[in-house]
Design a protein around this motif. Structure first.
Motif, PDB file in Angstrom:
ATOM      1  N   PHE A 105      37.628 -10.678  18.984  1.00  0.00           N
ATOM      2  CA  PHE A 105      37.843  -9.250  20.431  1.00  0.00           C
ATOM      3  C   PHE A 105      36.465  -8.132  20.547  1.00  0.00           C
ATOM      4  CE2 PHE A 105      39.539  -5.201  21.704  1.00  0.00           C
ATOM      5  CZ  PHE A 105      40.093  -5.527  22.639  1.00  0.00           C
ATOM      6  N   GLN A 106      36.103  -8.118  21.646  1.00  0.00           N
ATOM      7  CA  GLN A 106      35.149  -7.180  21.909  1.00  0.00           C
ATOM      8  C   GLN A 106      35.488  -5.777  22.220  1.00  0.00           C
ATOM      9  OE1 GLN A 106      31.328  -7.121  21.369  1.00  0.00           O
ATOM     10  NE2 GLN A 106      32.089  -4.591  21.993  1.00  0.00           N
ATOM     11  N   GLU A 107      35.535  -4.773  21.835  1.00  0.00           N
ATOM     12  CA  GLU A 107      35.853  -3.284  22.688  1.00  0.00           C
ATOM     13  C   GLU A 107      34.643  -3.328  23.694  1.00  0.00           C
ATOM     14  OE1 GLU A 107      37.252  -0.352  20.628  1.00  0.00           O
ATOM     15  OE2 GLU A 107      37.695  -1.208  18.369  1.00  0.00           O
ATOM     16  N   THR A 108      34.666  -2.483  24.668  1.00  0.00           N
ATOM     17  CA  THR A 108      34.491  -2.191  26.121  1.00  0.00           C
ATOM     18  C   THR A 108      35.301  -1.155  26.801  1.00  0.00           C
ATOM     19  OG1 THR A 108      35.554  -3.868  27.570  1.00  0.00           O
ATOM     20  CG2 THR A 108      34.129  -4.596  26.540  1.00  0.00           C
ATOM     21  N   THR A 109      34.350  -0.553  27.270  1.00  0.00           N
ATOM     22  CA  THR A 109      34.521   0.758  28.317  1.00  0.00           C
ATOM     23  C   THR A 109      36.006   0.177  29.188  1.00  0.00           C
ATOM     24  OG1 THR A 109      32.922  -0.072  29.899  1.00  0.00           O
ATOM     25  CG2 THR A 109      32.809   1.743  28.568  1.00  0.00           C
ATOM     26  N   GLU A 110      36.704   0.787  29.533  1.00  0.00           N
ATOM     27  CA  GLU A 110      37.585   0.394  31.332  1.00  0.00           C
ATOM     28  C   GLU A 110      37.443   0.439  32.000  1.00  0.00           C
ATOM     29  OE1 GLU A 110      40.731   3.736  30.121  1.00  0.00           O
ATOM     30  OE2 GLU A 110      41.268   2.909  28.136  1.00  0.00           O
ATOM     31  N   ILE A 111      38.657  -0.067  32.408  1.00  0.00           N
ATOM     32  CA  ILE A 111      38.032  -0.295  34.615  1.00  0.00           C
ATOM     33  C   ILE A 111      39.500   0.059  35.296  1.00  0.00           C
ATOM     34  CG2 ILE A 111      37.686  -1.592  36.601  1.00  0.00           C
ATOM     35  CD1 ILE A 111      35.951  -3.561  34.729  1.00  0.00           C
ATOM     36  N   SER A 112      39.181   1.395  35.452  1.00  0.00           N
ATOM     37  CA  SER A 112      41.022   1.299  36.437  1.00  0.00           C
ATOM     38  C   SER A 112      40.869  -0.034  37.420  1.00  0.00           C
ATOM     39  CB  SER A 112      40.802   3.181  36.400  1.00  0.00           C
ATOM     40  OG  SER A 112      40.210   3.021  37.653  1.00  0.00           O
TER      41      SER A 112
ATOM     42  N   ARG B  35      40.492  -0.467  44.456  1.00  0.00           N
ATOM     43  CA  ARG B  35      39.159  -0.573  45.844  1.00  0.00           C
ATOM     44  C   ARG B  35      38.276  -1.355  46.250  1.00  0.00           C
ATOM     45  NH1 ARG B  35      37.882   3.973  42.953  1.00  0.00           N
ATOM     46  NH2 ARG B  35      36.051   2.729  42.166  1.00  0.00           N
ATOM     47  N   ASP B  36      37.427  -2.141  44.213  1.00  0.00           N
ATOM     48  CA  ASP B  36      36.727  -1.810  44.987  1.00  0.00           C
ATOM     49  C   ASP B  36      36.625  -3.481  44.666  1.00  0.00           C
ATOM     50  OD1 ASP B  36      34.811   0.383  44.534  1.00  0.00           O
ATOM     51  OD2 ASP B  36      35.435   0.133  42.561  1.00  0.00           O
ATOM     52  N   VAL B  37      37.228  -4.642  44.871  1.00  0.00           N
ATOM     53  CA  VAL B  37      37.866  -6.065  44.490  1.00  0.00           C
ATOM     54  C   VAL B  37      38.551  -6.622  45.966  1.00  0.00           C
ATOM     55  CG1 VAL B  37      38.238  -8.069  43.507  1.00  0.00           C
ATOM     56  CG2 VAL B  37      36.865  -5.942  42.147  1.00  0.00           C
TER      57      VAL B  37
ATOM     58  N   LEU C 296      35.650 -11.292  40.578  1.00  0.00           N
ATOM     59  CA  LEU C 296      36.501 -10.392  39.922  1.00  0.00           C
ATOM     60  C   LEU C 296      35.300 -10.280  38.629  1.00  0.00           C
ATOM     61  CD1 LEU C 296      38.828  -8.473  38.087  1.00  0.00           C
ATOM     62  CD2 LEU C 296      39.220 -10.666  38.008  1.00  0.00           C
ATOM     63  N   LEU C 297      35.103 -11.220  38.008  1.00  0.00           N
ATOM     64  CA  LEU C 297      33.988 -11.476  36.842  1.00  0.00           C
ATOM     65  C   LEU C 297      32.647 -11.122  37.430  1.00  0.00           C
ATOM     66  CD1 LEU C 297      33.877 -12.466  34.466  1.00  0.00           C
ATOM     67  CD2 LEU C 297      32.648 -14.954  35.636  1.00  0.00           C
ATOM     68  N   ASP C 298      32.356 -11.409  38.388  1.00  0.00           N
ATOM     69  CA  ASP C 298      31.234 -10.859  38.731  1.00  0.00           C
ATOM     70  C   ASP C 298      31.458  -8.607  38.537  1.00  0.00           C
ATOM     71  OD1 ASP C 298      29.909 -12.914  39.089  1.00  0.00           O
ATOM     72  OD2 ASP C 298      30.349 -12.387  41.340  1.00  0.00           O
ATOM     73  N   TYR C 299      32.227  -8.345  39.128  1.00  0.00           N
ATOM     74  CA  TYR C 299      32.541  -7.517  38.879  1.00  0.00           C
ATOM     75  C   TYR C 299      32.783  -6.652  37.735  1.00  0.00           C
ATOM     76  CZ  TYR C 299      34.617  -2.521  40.073  1.00  0.00           C
ATOM     77  OH  TYR C 299      35.303  -1.459  39.835  1.00  0.00           O
ATOM     78  N   ILE C 300      34.160  -7.504  36.422  1.00  0.00           N
ATOM     79  CA  ILE C 300      33.654  -6.793  35.216  1.00  0.00           C
ATOM     80  C   ILE C 300      32.638  -7.501  34.855  1.00  0.00           C
ATOM     81  CG2 ILE C 300      34.962  -7.676  33.393  1.00  0.00           C
ATOM     82  CD1 ILE C 300      36.831  -8.739  35.253  1.00  0.00           C
ATOM     83  N   GLU C 301      32.041  -7.977  34.454  1.00  0.00           N
ATOM     84  CA  GLU C 301      30.340  -8.128  33.994  1.00  0.00           C
ATOM     85  C   GLU C 301      29.509  -7.517  33.904  1.00  0.00           C
ATOM     86  OE1 GLU C 301      30.419 -13.116  33.128  1.00  0.00           O
ATOM     87  OE2 GLU C 301      29.625 -12.045  34.916  1.00  0.00           O
ATOM     88  N   ASN C 302      29.189  -6.415  35.737  1.00  0.00           N
ATOM     89  CA  ASN C 302      28.259  -5.778  35.924  1.00  0.00           C
ATOM     90  C   ASN C 302      29.441  -3.976  36.036  1.00  0.00           C
ATOM     91  OD1 ASN C 302      26.465  -6.664  37.867  1.00  0.00           O
ATOM     92  ND2 ASN C 302      27.953  -7.790  38.762  1.00  0.00           N
ATOM     93  N   LYS C 303      30.632  -3.863  35.341  1.00  0.00           N
ATOM     94  CA  LYS C 303      30.997  -2.251  34.917  1.00  0.00           C
ATOM     95  C   LYS C 303      31.426  -1.936  33.271  1.00  0.00           C
ATOM     96  CE  LYS C 303      31.656  -0.795  40.083  1.00  0.00           C
ATOM     97  NZ  LYS C 303      30.961   0.120  39.972  1.00  0.00           N
ATOM     98  N   ILE C 304      31.631  -3.517  33.003  1.00  0.00           N
ATOM     99  CA  ILE C 304      31.478  -2.918  32.007  1.00  0.00           C
ATOM    100  C   ILE C 304      30.745  -2.819  30.383  1.00  0.00           C
ATOM    101  CG2 ILE C 304      34.692  -4.113  31.943  1.00  0.00           C
ATOM    102  CD1 ILE C 304      33.400  -6.274  29.735  1.00  0.00           C
ATOM    103  N   GLU C 305      30.644  -2.141  29.408  1.00  0.00           N
ATOM    104  CA  GLU C 305      29.955  -2.186  28.545  1.00  0.00           C
ATOM    105  C   GLU C 305      30.616  -2.343  27.738  1.00  0.00           C
ATOM    106  OE1 GLU C 305      27.747   1.590  28.516  1.00  0.00           O
ATOM    107  OE2 GLU C 305      27.996   1.414  30.903  1.00  0.00           O
TER     108      GLU C 305
END
Length: 97
Positions: free
Chosen positions: A35-42, A48-50, A67-76
């Motif tokens: 399990f990797q902790e990441t930042t959140e996406i609301s 709004r974005d997908v 959706l995967l592209d969006y997540i990979e670009n937004k989370i850290e």
């Protein structure tokens, strides 16, 4: 694995109850090995974005999706990463949400 745990923790009534309740509610169980902790996406940002985003009600495949592209670009990734090899399981860790 649930049946193995039921046998292993048969003397811990609370663990057996949790296992039985889990088996009544869910047809499948899946181990989470890492399990990797990441930042959140609301949820609002996702909607709004997908285009056409709807919160999934079960597992979905993300390979090759917007959706995967969006997540990979937004989370850290954050510092916390948990890896579990299941060599030691305590009864109070079984079927706990």
């Amino acid at each position: 694995m649930l049946s193995d745990w039921r046998e292993e923790f048969k003397n811990d009534k609370a663990a057996v109850v949790r296992i039985e309740k889990y088996q009544e509610l869910y047809r499948y169980a899946m181990e989470i090995n890492e399990f990797q902790e990441t930042t959140e996406i609301s949820l609002g940002a996702l909607r709004r974005d997908v285009s056409g985003f709807v919160a999934p009600q079960m597992y979905i495949y993300l390979d090759g999706t917007e959706l995967l592209d969006y997540i990979e670009n937004k989370i850290e990734n954050l510092d916390g990463c948990t890896v579990h090899d299941y060599s030691v399981i305590k009864s109070n860790e079984v079927c706990v949400h």
